[in-house]
Design a protein around this motif. Structure first.
Motif, short mmCIF file in Angstrom:
data_model
loop_
_atom_site.label_atom_id
_atom_site.label_comp_id
_atom_site.label_asym_id
_atom_site.label_seq_id
_atom_site.Cartn_x
_atom_site.Cartn_y
_atom_site.Cartn_z
N SER A 29 1.03 -1.21 -0.16
CA SER A 29 0.15 -0.08 -0.06
C SER A 29 0.94 1.30 -0.09
CB SER A 29 -0.93 -0.14 1.12
OG SER A 29 -1.78 -0.99 1.04
N PHE A 30 1.70 1.23 0.83
CA PHE A 30 2.80 2.45 0.96
C PHE A 30 3.47 2.56 -0.11
CE2 PHE A 30 2.01 2.16 5.74
CZ PHE A 30 1.33 3.62 5.94
N GLY A 31 3.87 1.47 -0.70
CA GLY A 31 4.93 1.39 -1.94
C GLY A 31 4.32 2.05 -3.17
N LEU A 32 2.88 1.85 -3.46
CA LEU A 32 2.12 2.47 -4.55
C LEU A 32 2.03 3.90 -4.09
CD1 LEU A 32 -0.70 0.02 -4.87
CD2 LEU A 32 1.20 0.35 -6.32
N VAL A 33 1.68 4.58 -2.92
CA VAL A 33 1.61 5.67 -2.89
C VAL A 33 3.07 6.59 -2.77
CG1 VAL A 33 1.18 7.65 -0.80
CG2 VAL A 33 -0.23 5.68 -1.31
N ILE A 37 4.26 9.39 -5.67
CA ILE A 37 4.68 10.61 -5.19
C ILE A 37 6.28 11.02 -5.97
CG2 ILE A 37 5.98 12.02 -3.37
CD1 ILE A 37 3.50 10.81 -1.78
N ILE A 38 7.13 9.67 -6.05
CA ILE A 38 8.36 9.85 -6.61
C ILE A 38 8.20 10.22 -8.25
CG2 ILE A 38 10.30 8.41 -7.21
CD1 ILE A 38 10.20 7.60 -4.43
N ALA A 39 7.45 9.32 -8.72
CA ALA A 39 6.87 9.41 -10.29
C ALA A 39 6.37 10.72 -10.60
CB ALA A 39 6.22 8.55 -10.54
N SER A 40 5.70 11.46 -9.75
CA SER A 40 5.03 12.78 -9.89
C SER A 40 6.00 13.91 -9.77
CB SER A 40 3.73 12.89 -9.00
OG SER A 40 2.93 12.07 -9.35
N TYR A 41 6.89 13.71 -8.70
CA TYR A 41 7.72 14.83 -8.55
C TYR A 41 8.98 14.92 -9.23
CZ TYR A 41 3.98 16.75 -5.55
OH TYR A 41 2.78 17.04 -4.94
N PHE A 42 9.52 13.52 -9.38
CA PHE A 42 11.14 13.38 -9.78
C PHE A 42 11.03 12.75 -11.06
CE2 PHE A 42 11.31 13.28 -5.16
CZ PHE A 42 11.99 14.44 -5.07
N SER A 43 11.18 11.58 -11.19
CA SER A 43 10.97 10.76 -12.35
C SER A 43 10.67 9.35 -12.07
CB SER A 43 12.42 10.91 -13.13
OG SER A 43 12.29 9.83 -14.22
#
Length: 97
Positions: A29-33, A37-43
Protein backbone atom coordinates in the motif's frame (compact mmCIF):
# COMPACT_ATOMS: atom_id res chain seq x y z
CA UNK A 1 8.17 -17.39 3.64
CA UNK A 2 10.40 -20.46 3.48
CA UNK A 3 12.58 -19.04 6.24
CA UNK A 4 9.51 -18.48 8.39
CA UNK A 5 8.28 -22.02 7.82
CA UNK A 6 11.70 -23.47 8.73
CA UNK A 7 12.43 -21.17 11.66
CA UNK A 8 9.18 -21.28 13.63
CA UNK A 9 6.91 -24.03 14.92
CA UNK A 10 3.38 -24.06 16.33
CA UNK A 11 1.86 -20.79 17.52
CA UNK A 12 5.04 -18.84 16.76
CA UNK A 13 4.78 -19.89 13.12
CA UNK A 14 1.20 -18.65 12.93
CA UNK A 15 2.21 -15.35 14.51
CA UNK A 16 5.21 -14.96 12.16
CA UNK A 17 3.02 -15.59 9.09
CA UNK A 18 0.47 -13.05 10.36
CA UNK A 19 3.20 -10.44 10.81
CA UNK A 20 4.54 -11.27 7.36
CA UNK A 21 1.10 -10.76 5.82
CA UNK A 22 0.56 -7.48 7.67
CA UNK A 23 3.94 -6.08 6.63
CA UNK A 24 3.43 -7.22 3.03
CA UNK A 25 0.03 -5.52 2.88
CA UNK A 26 1.30 -2.29 4.40
CA UNK A 27 4.39 -2.35 2.21
CA UNK A 28 2.41 -2.78 -0.98
CA UNK A 29 0.00 0.00 0.00
CA UNK A 30 2.68 2.48 1.00
CA UNK A 31 4.84 1.42 -1.95
CA UNK A 32 2.16 2.47 -4.42
CA UNK A 33 1.68 5.83 -2.74
CA UNK A 34 5.39 6.58 -2.36
CA UNK A 35 6.06 5.37 -5.91
CA UNK A 36 3.36 7.70 -7.21
CA UNK A 37 4.84 10.64 -5.33
CA UNK A 38 8.33 9.91 -6.64
CA UNK A 39 7.06 9.50 -10.21
CA UNK A 40 5.05 12.73 -9.99
CA UNK A 41 7.70 14.97 -8.47
CA UNK A 42 10.94 13.46 -9.77
CA UNK A 43 10.94 10.73 -12.40
CA UNK A 44 9.82 7.12 -12.57
CA UNK A 45 13.49 6.16 -12.93
CA UNK A 46 14.17 7.26 -9.35
CA UNK A 47 11.91 4.47 -8.14
CA UNK A 48 14.49 1.89 -9.18
CA UNK A 49 17.15 3.56 -7.03
CA UNK A 50 15.06 3.19 -3.88
CA UNK A 51 15.71 -0.55 -3.78
CA UNK A 52 19.49 -0.18 -3.64
CA UNK A 53 19.90 1.22 -0.09
CA UNK A 54 17.02 -0.89 1.19
CA UNK A 55 18.62 -4.01 -0.28
CA UNK A 56 21.99 -3.18 1.27
CA UNK A 57 20.47 -2.62 4.72
CA UNK A 58 18.39 -5.80 4.53
CA UNK A 59 21.39 -7.85 3.37
CA UNK A 60 23.45 -6.64 6.33
CA UNK A 61 20.56 -7.31 8.71
CA UNK A 62 20.08 -10.83 7.36
CA UNK A 63 23.79 -11.64 7.78
CA UNK A 64 23.52 -10.57 11.40
CA UNK A 65 20.15 -12.09 12.28
CA UNK A 66 19.92 -15.39 10.37
CA UNK A 67 21.70 -18.21 12.11
CA UNK A 68 23.33 -21.08 10.25
CA UNK A 69 21.68 -24.38 11.04
CA UNK A 70 22.78 -27.91 10.32
CA UNK A 71 20.85 -29.37 7.41
CA UNK A 72 21.22 -32.67 5.68
CA UNK A 73 22.51 -32.38 2.16
CA UNK A 74 20.36 -33.74 -0.65
CA UNK A 75 21.58 -34.42 -4.17
CA UNK A 76 20.88 -31.87 -6.88
CA UNK A 77 17.92 -32.71 -9.11
CA UNK A 78 19.61 -32.35 -12.50
CA UNK A 79 16.64 -33.67 -14.50
CA UNK A 80 14.25 -31.27 -12.74
CA UNK A 81 16.58 -28.33 -13.35
CA UNK A 82 16.93 -29.11 -17.05
CA UNK A 83 13.19 -29.60 -17.60
CA UNK A 84 12.34 -26.37 -15.74
CA UNK A 85 14.94 -24.52 -17.83
CA UNK A 86 13.43 -25.81 -21.07
CA UNK A 87 9.93 -24.97 -19.83
CA UNK A 88 10.93 -21.39 -18.94
CA UNK A 89 12.70 -20.93 -22.27
CA UNK A 90 9.78 -22.31 -24.24
CA UNK A 91 7.33 -20.02 -22.49
CA UNK A 92 9.52 -16.96 -22.99
CA UNK A 93 10.07 -17.72 -26.69
CA UNK A 94 6.40 -18.51 -27.21
CA UNK A 95 5.32 -15.23 -25.65
CA UNK A 96 8.01 -13.23 -27.40
CA UNK A 97 7.48 -14.47 -30.95
Amino acid sequence: MALLMDSYKGRLRTRAIAYYGAVAGLGSSFGLVIGGIIASYFSWRWGFLLNVPIGIVLSIMSLIAIKDVDRQRTPLDIFGNITSLFWALSVSFTVRY
